[in-house]
Design a protein around this motif. Structure first.
Motif, PDB file in Angstrom:
ATOM      1  N   ASN A  60       3.247  -6.588   9.076  1.00 37.01           N
ATOM      2  CA  ASN A  60       3.183  -5.310   9.156  1.00 37.01           C
ATOM      3  C   ASN A  60       4.035  -4.531   9.150  1.00 37.01           C
ATOM      4  O   ASN A  60       4.780  -4.443  10.336  1.00 37.01           O
ATOM      5  CB  ASN A  60       1.943  -4.983  10.345  1.00 37.01           C
ATOM      6  CG  ASN A  60       1.335  -3.563   9.958  1.00 37.01           C
ATOM      7  OD1 ASN A  60       1.468  -2.737   9.296  1.00 37.01           O
ATOM      8  ND2 ASN A  60       0.257  -3.275  10.911  1.00 37.01           N
TER       9      ASN A  60
ATOM     10  N   SER B 297       3.770   0.659   2.680  1.00 36.44           N
ATOM     11  CA  SER B 297       3.482  -0.430   3.870  1.00 36.44           C
ATOM     12  C   SER B 297       3.364  -1.814   3.188  1.00 36.44           C
ATOM     13  O   SER B 297       2.582  -1.837   2.139  1.00 36.44           O
ATOM     14  CB  SER B 297       2.279  -0.011   4.712  1.00 36.44           C
ATOM     15  OG  SER B 297       1.094   0.047   4.037  1.00 36.44           O
TER      16      SER B 297
ATOM     17  N   LYS C  26       1.191   5.457   0.809  1.00 35.91           N
ATOM     18  CA  LYS C  26       1.058   6.069   2.146  1.00 35.91           C
ATOM     19  C   LYS C  26      -0.450   6.801   2.425  1.00 35.91           C
ATOM     20  O   LYS C  26      -0.789   6.813   3.450  1.00 35.91           O
ATOM     21  CB  LYS C  26       1.744   7.646   2.068  1.00 35.91           C
ATOM     22  CG  LYS C  26       1.126   8.592   1.062  1.00 35.91           C
ATOM     23  CD  LYS C  26       2.041   9.977   1.308  1.00 35.91           C
ATOM     24  CE  LYS C  26       1.721  11.072   0.464  1.00 35.91           C
ATOM     25  NZ  LYS C  26       2.231  12.403   0.539  1.00 35.91           N
ATOM     26  N   ASN C  27      -1.292   6.621   1.059  1.00 40.36           N
ATOM     27  CA  ASN C  27      -2.733   6.866   1.253  1.00 40.36           C
ATOM     28  C   ASN C  27      -3.246   5.453   1.672  1.00 40.36           C
ATOM     29  O   ASN C  27      -4.759   5.656   1.254  1.00 40.36           O
ATOM     30  CB  ASN C  27      -3.132   7.778   0.146  1.00 40.36           C
ATOM     31  CG  ASN C  27      -2.543   8.901  -0.040  1.00 40.36           C
ATOM     32  OD1 ASN C  27      -2.212   9.568   0.899  1.00 40.36           O
ATOM     33  ND2 ASN C  27      -1.818   9.451  -1.110  1.00 40.36           N
ATOM     34  N   LYS C  28      -2.874   4.230   1.854  1.00 40.90           N
ATOM     35  CA  LYS C  28      -3.578   3.167   1.811  1.00 40.90           C
ATOM     36  C   LYS C  28      -4.078   2.683   0.674  1.00 40.90           C
ATOM     37  O   LYS C  28      -4.925   1.613   0.381  1.00 40.90           O
ATOM     38  CB  LYS C  28      -4.351   3.338   2.703  1.00 40.90           C
ATOM     39  CG  LYS C  28      -4.082   3.485   4.364  1.00 40.90           C
ATOM     40  CD  LYS C  28      -2.939   2.400   4.729  1.00 40.90           C
ATOM     41  CE  LYS C  28      -2.387   3.052   6.271  1.00 40.90           C
ATOM     42  NZ  LYS C  28      -1.368   2.216   6.770  1.00 40.90           N
ATOM     43  N   GLN C  29      -3.618   3.449  -0.494  1.00 39.69           N
ATOM     44  CA  GLN C  29      -4.056   2.664  -1.682  1.00 39.69           C
ATOM     45  C   GLN C  29      -3.373   1.594  -1.849  1.00 39.69           C
ATOM     46  O   GLN C  29      -2.153   1.368  -2.042  1.00 39.69           O
ATOM     47  CB  GLN C  29      -3.837   3.661  -2.856  1.00 39.69           C
ATOM     48  CG  GLN C  29      -4.353   3.124  -4.423  1.00 39.69           C
ATOM     49  CD  GLN C  29      -3.935   4.372  -5.458  1.00 39.69           C
ATOM     50  OE1 GLN C  29      -2.821   5.174  -5.512  1.00 39.69           O
ATOM     51  NE2 GLN C  29      -4.973   4.421  -6.287  1.00 39.69           N
ATOM     52  N   VAL C  30      -4.069   0.365  -2.634  1.00 31.45           N
ATOM     53  CA  VAL C  30      -3.410  -1.008  -2.921  1.00 31.45           C
ATOM     54  C   VAL C  30      -2.417  -0.821  -4.049  1.00 31.45           C
ATOM     55  O   VAL C  30      -2.915  -0.310  -5.183  1.00 31.45           O
ATOM     56  CB  VAL C  30      -4.296  -2.020  -2.934  1.00 31.45           C
ATOM     57  CG1 VAL C  30      -3.541  -3.348  -3.427  1.00 31.45           C
ATOM     58  CG2 VAL C  30      -5.029  -2.330  -1.608  1.00 31.45           C
TER      59      VAL C  30
ATOM     60  N   LYS D 236       6.697  -1.128   7.384  1.00 31.57           N
ATOM     61  CA  LYS D 236       6.958   0.003   6.610  1.00 31.57           C
ATOM     62  C   LYS D 236       8.206  -0.129   5.720  1.00 31.57           C
ATOM     63  O   LYS D 236       9.260  -0.736   6.367  1.00 31.57           O
ATOM     64  CB  LYS D 236       7.161   1.440   7.263  1.00 31.57           C
ATOM     65  CG  LYS D 236       5.722   1.895   7.925  1.00 31.57           C
ATOM     66  CD  LYS D 236       4.826   2.337   6.700  1.00 31.57           C
ATOM     67  CE  LYS D 236       3.848   3.224   7.365  1.00 31.57           C
ATOM     68  NZ  LYS D 236       2.705   2.348   8.223  1.00 31.57           N
TER      69      LYS D 236
ATOM     70  N   GLN E 190       0.860  -1.148   0.028  1.00 29.27           N
ATOM     71  CA  GLN E 190       0.113   0.080   0.027  1.00 29.27           C
ATOM     72  C   GLN E 190       0.750   1.302   0.064  1.00 29.27           C
ATOM     73  O   GLN E 190       1.870   1.141   0.572  1.00 29.27           O
ATOM     74  CB  GLN E 190      -0.954   0.023   1.362  1.00 29.27           C
ATOM     75  CG  GLN E 190      -1.705  -1.204   1.328  1.00 29.27           C
ATOM     76  CD  GLN E 190      -2.759  -1.266   2.656  1.00 29.27           C
ATOM     77  OE1 GLN E 190      -2.039  -0.709   3.758  1.00 29.27           O
ATOM     78  NE2 GLN E 190      -3.701  -1.679   2.537  1.00 29.27           N
TER      79      GLN E 190
END
Length: 258
Positions: free
Chosen positions: A253, A241, A208-212, A255, A206
């Motif tokens: 989990n 991430s 930084k905007n949690k976009q896959v 970074k 993902q």
């Protein structure tokens, strides 16, 4: 260093099973396992074509059957929805599934090889046609039925699911980028006496905007402490991430440094 063998030069796709009474279902590598694999891993009625535009690069001979390098690139067939990697003569034939999302339909990794075998990279395009690239690997064998190094020395519990990674930026003349991530895990096949199957079953990248950015579903034949290289047309917004889990429910989990 072993010489590398890539799939044949560019050619038009060939529909599988076009030769009458061909018991290999038109397989360019002549594998008798292919018809059964086609029935097992593709939906009924799926259209499948052999396509040399999918580049599959492997060593001519697997010097280390537990760590066989492979790279593939299906960019030439256009947008790709999903990629499946299969090995005809492995006791566990399915190696991984890859959903590129924002990444290129290309990947570098290592896997275990039990014996000399064809390897297939099947890419599903937007027209719901499976384009199948291929190569052949010679091997002494045994990669799926012996314990890995961290299993043998007992060190795996101290490093389980630790992640190391790095983004390799493009230079001034290019915008593309490569992300390499390694996850510490024994990736047990379940084929060693007294050692059940224990492997990473999901990895999601993902931005930084949690976009896959990409989804990866490894299976038992992926090598111990797997290392994957993902390619992007443009560097994703970081930090990146990596989240996921193994088949025992242990979470991943982390970074990834830029």
């Amino acid at each position: 260093m072993s010489n590398l063998l890539a799939s044949p030069s560019l050619a038009a796709p060939v529909e599988l099973g076009t030769v009458k009474n061909d018991m290999t279902d038109g397989d360019p590598l002549g594998s008798m396992q292919w018809p059964d694999m086609k029935a097992q891993f593709f939906e009924a009625g799926a259209k499948t074509v052999f396509d040399s535009r999918i580049k599959v690069t492997v060593p001519l001979f697997a010097e280390d059957a537990m760590n066989v390098p492979v790279s593939f690139d299906a960019s030439a067939i256009g947008p790709v929805k999903k990629i499946v990697v299969l090995v005809d003569r492995n006791p566990i034939r399915k190696v991984l599934e890859f959903i590129p999302e924002k990444a290129k339909p290309a990947l570098n990794f290592r896997f275990k090889l039990e014996q000399a075998s064809p390897i297939r990279v099947a890419a599903l395009n937007e027209a719901n046609v499976w384009h199948v690239g291929y190569a052949f690997i010679e091997a002494a064998g045994g990669g799926c039925t012996v314990p890995g190094a961290t299993r043998a020395d007992g060190s795996w519990p101290q490093t389980l699911n630790k992640v190391a990674g790095k983004m390799f930026d493009a230079n001034r003349l290019r915008e593309d980028a490569r992300l390499r991530v390694q996850v510490s895990h024994p990736m047990d096949t379940g084929l060693v006496a007294g050692v059940p199957a224990f492997y990473i079953e999901e990895m999601i990248l993902q931005d930084k905007n949690k976009q896959v950015l990409a989804r990866l579903y490894p299976f038992e034949p992926v090598s111990e402490n797997p290392l994957f290289s993902f390619d992007f047309d443009k560097k994703p917004a970081g930090p990146i991430s990596l989240v996921g889990r193994d088949n025992n429910g242990n979470r991943i989990n982390a970074k990834v440094t830029q």
